[in-house]
Scaffold this active site. Structure first.
Site, mmCIF file in Angstrom:
data_model
loop_
_atom_site.group_PDB
_atom_site.id
_atom_site.type_symbol
_atom_site.label_atom_id
_atom_site.label_comp_id
_atom_site.label_asym_id
_atom_site.label_seq_id
_atom_site.Cartn_x
_atom_site.Cartn_y
_atom_site.Cartn_z
ATOM 1 N N LYS A 170 0.743 -1.156 0.041
ATOM 2 C CA LYS A 170 0.112 -0.023 0.068
ATOM 3 C C LYS A 170 0.878 1.202 0.012
ATOM 4 C CE LYS A 170 -3.843 -2.139 2.385
ATOM 5 N NZ LYS A 170 -4.765 -2.363 3.595
ATOM 6 N N TYR A 177 -12.130 -4.511 -4.052
ATOM 7 C CA TYR A 177 -12.589 -4.828 -2.618
ATOM 8 C C TYR A 177 -14.000 -5.490 -2.584
ATOM 9 C CZ TYR A 177 -8.464 -3.202 0.111
ATOM 10 O OH TYR A 177 -7.354 -3.144 0.681
ATOM 11 N N ARG A 218 -0.723 -14.577 4.975
ATOM 12 C CA ARG A 218 -1.522 -13.849 5.725
ATOM 13 C C ARG A 218 -0.936 -13.945 7.183
ATOM 14 N NH1 ARG A 218 -6.327 -10.836 4.366
ATOM 15 N NH2 ARG A 218 -7.174 -11.168 6.290
ATOM 16 N N THR A 275 -5.530 -7.579 10.706
ATOM 17 C CA THR A 275 -5.884 -6.074 9.986
ATOM 18 C C THR A 275 -5.337 -5.004 10.828
ATOM 19 O OG1 THR A 275 -7.726 -7.002 9.120
ATOM 20 C CG2 THR A 275 -7.696 -4.677 9.112
ATOM 21 N N ARG A 294 2.956 -6.544 10.192
ATOM 22 C CA ARG A 294 2.137 -5.269 10.698
ATOM 23 C C ARG A 294 2.542 -5.184 12.128
ATOM 24 N NH1 ARG A 294 -3.397 -7.223 7.685
ATOM 25 N NH2 ARG A 294 -3.503 -6.105 5.787
ATOM 26 N N ASN A 315 -1.944 -0.342 7.104
ATOM 27 C CA ASN A 315 -1.239 -1.760 7.759
ATOM 28 C C ASN A 315 -0.325 -2.152 6.556
ATOM 29 O OD1 ASN A 315 -3.298 -2.207 5.983
ATOM 30 N ND2 ASN A 315 -4.656 -3.301 7.335
ATOM 31 N N HIS A 356 -1.743 -5.336 1.375
ATOM 32 C CA HIS A 356 -3.156 -6.056 1.104
ATOM 33 C C HIS A 356 -2.637 -7.442 0.786
ATOM 34 C CE1 HIS A 356 -6.741 -7.765 -0.399
ATOM 35 N NE2 HIS A 356 -5.946 -8.545 -1.210
ATOM 36 N N GLU A 373 -8.702 -11.795 -7.416
ATOM 37 C CA GLU A 373 -7.770 -10.838 -7.287
ATOM 38 C C GLU A 373 -6.591 -10.712 -8.399
ATOM 39 O OE1 GLU A 373 -8.704 -9.643 -2.783
ATOM 40 O OE2 GLU A 373 -6.705 -10.485 -3.068
HETATM 41 P P1 ADP Z 1 -7.354 -7.162 5.610
HETATM 42 O O1 ADP Z 1 -6.464 -6.149 4.822
HETATM 43 O O2 ADP Z 1 -6.808 -7.500 6.928
HETATM 44 O O3 ADP Z 1 -7.823 -8.650 4.683
HETATM 45 P P2 ADP Z 1 -10.152 -6.346 5.374
HETATM 46 O O4 ADP Z 1 -10.231 -7.098 4.069
HETATM 47 O O5 ADP Z 1 -11.209 -6.599 6.588
HETATM 48 O O6 ADP Z 1 -8.686 -6.528 6.094
HETATM 49 O O7 ADP Z 1 -10.064 -4.635 5.230
HETATM 50 C C1 ADP Z 1 -9.547 -4.095 4.153
HETATM 51 C C2 ADP Z 1 -8.707 -2.794 4.629
HETATM 52 O O8 ADP Z 1 -9.530 -1.891 5.275
HETATM 53 C C3 ADP Z 1 -7.922 -3.149 5.862
HETATM 54 O O9 ADP Z 1 -6.669 -3.622 5.518
HETATM 55 C C4 ADP Z 1 -7.506 -1.717 6.411
HETATM 56 O O10 ADP Z 1 -6.778 -1.080 5.764
HETATM 57 C C5 ADP Z 1 -9.129 -1.109 6.297
HETATM 58 N N1 ADP Z 1 -9.926 -1.518 7.452
HETATM 59 C C6 ADP Z 1 -10.629 -2.647 7.444
HETATM 60 N N2 ADP Z 1 -11.285 -2.487 8.616
HETATM 61 C C7 ADP Z 1 -11.179 -1.540 9.120
HETATM 62 C C8 ADP Z 1 -11.553 -0.572 10.406
HETATM 63 N N3 ADP Z 1 -12.503 -1.117 11.303
HETATM 64 N N4 ADP Z 1 -11.187 0.650 10.466
HETATM 65 C C9 ADP Z 1 -10.325 1.395 9.875
HETATM 66 N N5 ADP Z 1 -9.867 0.502 8.447
HETATM 67 C C10 ADP Z 1 -10.345 -0.619 8.204
HETATM 68 MG MG MG Z 2 -9.231 -8.411 3.305
#
Ligand code: ADP
Ligand code: MG
Length: 202
Positions: free
Chosen positions: A15, A55, A120, A126, A137, A157, A160, A171
């Site tokens: 990112k 997404y 992962r 996350t 992370r 973070n 992705h 994806e």
């Molecule tokens: P991951 O990237 O760990 O798979 P998700 O797919 O749930 O997580 O969410 C995508 C991205 O959206 C996260 O990596 C993060 O940057 C952001 N995000 C997700 N949930 C939240 C939240 N509750 N508050 C702020 N940002 C969030």
């Molecule tokens: Mg995700």
């Protein structure tokens, strides 16, 4: 024919914060060190449409992410901003578009046994604050839901990574054309996967 399990592939996106913090080498080194092989790589400045498309490839993502967020509030003994998962995800998506289009990102495809699950695992959860020591992370980011909520933004973070094999299967073709992925061998695959351990002794 079903391909060998050592051929599993996953999508990783570094990112904008990963690029800005000069962590790309460090992150790539961790996936390489695990034993995975890089089979695709490019730098792009994503559009908001591309990010929304990415997404929402998984029709369940809105619901699952909303539910996960509601749970994270309840785990912290806080009232979630809404009990409706879709309302929560709409806000997350708006903030994600801002975050992910802030600068260049690097998209990558990594291949190897259990690529999705293991990427992962070493990437962490996350929320960086609660990601274990030793995960990317957890080791490199101070951010948290407390911080991202205070400023109404996405949690930063660095990475992705596809959340499941099904997600990876959607994806990877979303970001890479077939001819942008390279089929090749690296010698370390012999010790990782070669059944007869041939070629070490003369
Ligand atoms: P991951 O990237 O760990 O798979 P998700 O797919 O749930 O997580 O969410 C995508 C991205 O959206 C996260 O990596 C993060 O940057 C952001 N995000 C997700 N949930 C939240 C939240 N509750 N508050 C702020 N940002 C969030
Ligand atoms: Mg995700």
């Amino acid at each position: 024919m079903k391909s060998h399990p050592s051929k599993e592939r996953t999508l990783v996106i570094l990112k904008p914060d990963a690029i800005q913090r000069a962590l790309m080498g460090e992150i790539v080194a961790r996936y390489e060190r695990l034993g995975l092989k890089l089979v695709g790589l490019k730098m792009v400045v994503p559009t908001a449409e591309q990010i929304e498309g990415h997404y929402t490839l998984d029709p369940n993502w809105r619901r699952v992410t909303g539910e996960k967020t509601i749970k994270s509030y309840k785990d912290r003994n806080l009232a979630p901003p809404s009990e409706d998962p879709l309302e929560i995800t709409a806000k997350i998506l708006k903030n994600l578009k801002k975050y992910m289009t802030a600068g260049p990102v690097i998209t990558m495809v990594w291949e190897g046994a259990h690529a999705v699950e293991l990427v992962r695992k070493i990437t962490g959860g996350t929320e960086p604050r609660s990601s274990p020591v030793g995960t990317i992370r957890g080791d490199f980011v101070v951010d948290s839901y407390t911080m991202s909520d205070a400023d109404d933004r996405a949690v930063r973070n660095l990475i992705h990574a596809s959340g499941s094999v099904g997600e990876a299967d959607m994806e990877i073709p979303y970001w890479f054309k077939q001819d942008e992925l390279v089929d090749y061998k690296v010698s370390r695959e012999d010790i990782l996967y070669e059944k007869e351990l041939r070629g070490i002794l003369p």
